[in-house]
Scaffold this motif. Sequence first.
Motif, mmCIF file in Angstrom:
data_model
loop_
_atom_site.group_PDB
_atom_site.id
_atom_site.type_symbol
_atom_site.label_atom_id
_atom_site.label_comp_id
_atom_site.label_asym_id
_atom_site.label_seq_id
_atom_site.Cartn_x
_atom_site.Cartn_y
_atom_site.Cartn_z
ATOM 1 N N LYS A 1 -4.591 -6.406 -7.034
ATOM 2 C CA LYS A 1 -4.533 -7.034 -5.721
ATOM 3 C C LYS A 1 -3.393 -8.042 -5.693
ATOM 4 C CE LYS A 1 -9.261 -6.776 -3.933
ATOM 5 N NZ LYS A 1 -10.413 -7.568 -3.431
ATOM 6 N N LEU B 1 -3.441 4.115 -1.264
ATOM 7 C CA LEU B 1 -4.265 3.052 -1.833
ATOM 8 C C LEU B 1 -4.868 3.499 -3.157
ATOM 9 C CD1 LEU B 1 -5.557 0.242 -1.467
ATOM 10 C CD2 LEU B 1 -7.445 1.389 -0.292
ATOM 11 N N SER B 2 -4.748 2.649 -4.180
ATOM 12 C CA SER B 2 -5.326 2.944 -5.481
ATOM 13 C C SER B 2 -6.301 1.844 -5.870
ATOM 14 C CB SER B 2 -4.233 3.057 -6.557
ATOM 15 O OG SER B 2 -4.813 3.139 -7.848
ATOM 16 N N SER B 3 -7.514 2.245 -6.251
ATOM 17 C CA SER B 3 -8.521 1.258 -6.639
ATOM 18 C C SER B 3 -8.142 0.550 -7.931
ATOM 19 C CB SER B 3 -9.883 1.947 -6.807
ATOM 20 O OG SER B 3 -9.804 2.960 -7.804
ATOM 21 N N MET C 1 -5.206 -5.433 -1.141
ATOM 22 C CA MET C 1 -4.838 -4.290 -1.966
ATOM 23 C C MET C 1 -3.434 -3.854 -1.587
ATOM 24 S SD MET C 1 -7.473 -3.881 -3.842
ATOM 25 C CE MET C 1 -7.155 -2.284 -4.587
ATOM 26 N N ASN C 2 -2.723 -3.287 -2.552
ATOM 27 C CA ASN C 2 -1.396 -2.778 -2.225
ATOM 28 C C ASN C 2 -1.399 -1.253 -2.270
ATOM 29 O OD1 ASN C 2 -0.218 -1.844 -4.986
ATOM 30 N ND2 ASN C 2 -1.026 -3.881 -5.428
ATOM 31 N N TYR C 3 -0.472 -0.680 -1.551
ATOM 32 C CA TYR C 3 -0.360 0.765 -1.416
ATOM 33 C C TYR C 3 0.919 1.240 -2.105
ATOM 34 C CZ TYR C 3 -3.921 0.326 2.275
ATOM 35 O OH TYR C 3 -5.061 0.053 2.986
#
Length: 260
Positions: free
Chosen positions: A158, A152-154, A142-144
Amino acid sequence: MKKLSFVLCVFLAAIAISSCNKEKTETVADQSVAKTVDESGKEKSISLIPSVLFYDEGSLWFENADGELEWYITLNAGQTLYAYPASNESENEVVEAQKMKKAGKKDQDVYIKVLYDQKDYWILSDLVVADAKAAVVIEDTMNYSKDSIDGLSSKAAKVPVGKLVAIHNDYTCPADSDINFVKVTWRNGSERSYREVFLKSETVSTSVDDITAMRVNNKAASLKDETVIIEIVENVLSLSLTPSIEDIFTSNPVFSDYIL
């Protein structure tokens, strides 16, 4: 990095990887320094800015006698270039050629001046991250959007394993951060735009071996000669690869039939 065979070096050169050794011993020129002559005729050295091509492909252009840009070569993602600074006092600002024209075309874009194979060329500024180093993602991650846990975003895409990215050298992770972040630029699939995000440092590798393997893997479709494929497989698998990168390489249909 282990010494590579002549055949693999030829293929790497074809996709513009300049890190391999030749069969005979020779001095490798320092790509991070350029020699110029000042107004008094005295030679001086200029420290160049390490920069990374993060797009899947990007072309180098040279300036012809008419001041237009002509195509020279197309490089693939992960290539390190060395950009000229705007001045010796401004180390992180690169020389830009505003609105230089491509030969035979009317469109105008912004290019930066870079050193490649000891010669000067121009490349579209949007394809390169200046003051950066090449890296490859070694696990789906995951990226921030910012360098903190709440960044962090759901919904964020990715970054996939095997993706070649550019790590920003000018970023320092906050000392009080619970996570060790790196700031990267990457391109998601075929999107024209790029993204600047933060990744956990343990999810990326800056190993030349890993980067070499992924660059070869990404150009595998261009390989037709069975003898060349066999030698490339032998040489790439002799490198010190992260397991996830080795898995991608050995799963490639172009190479898998030649792996014992």
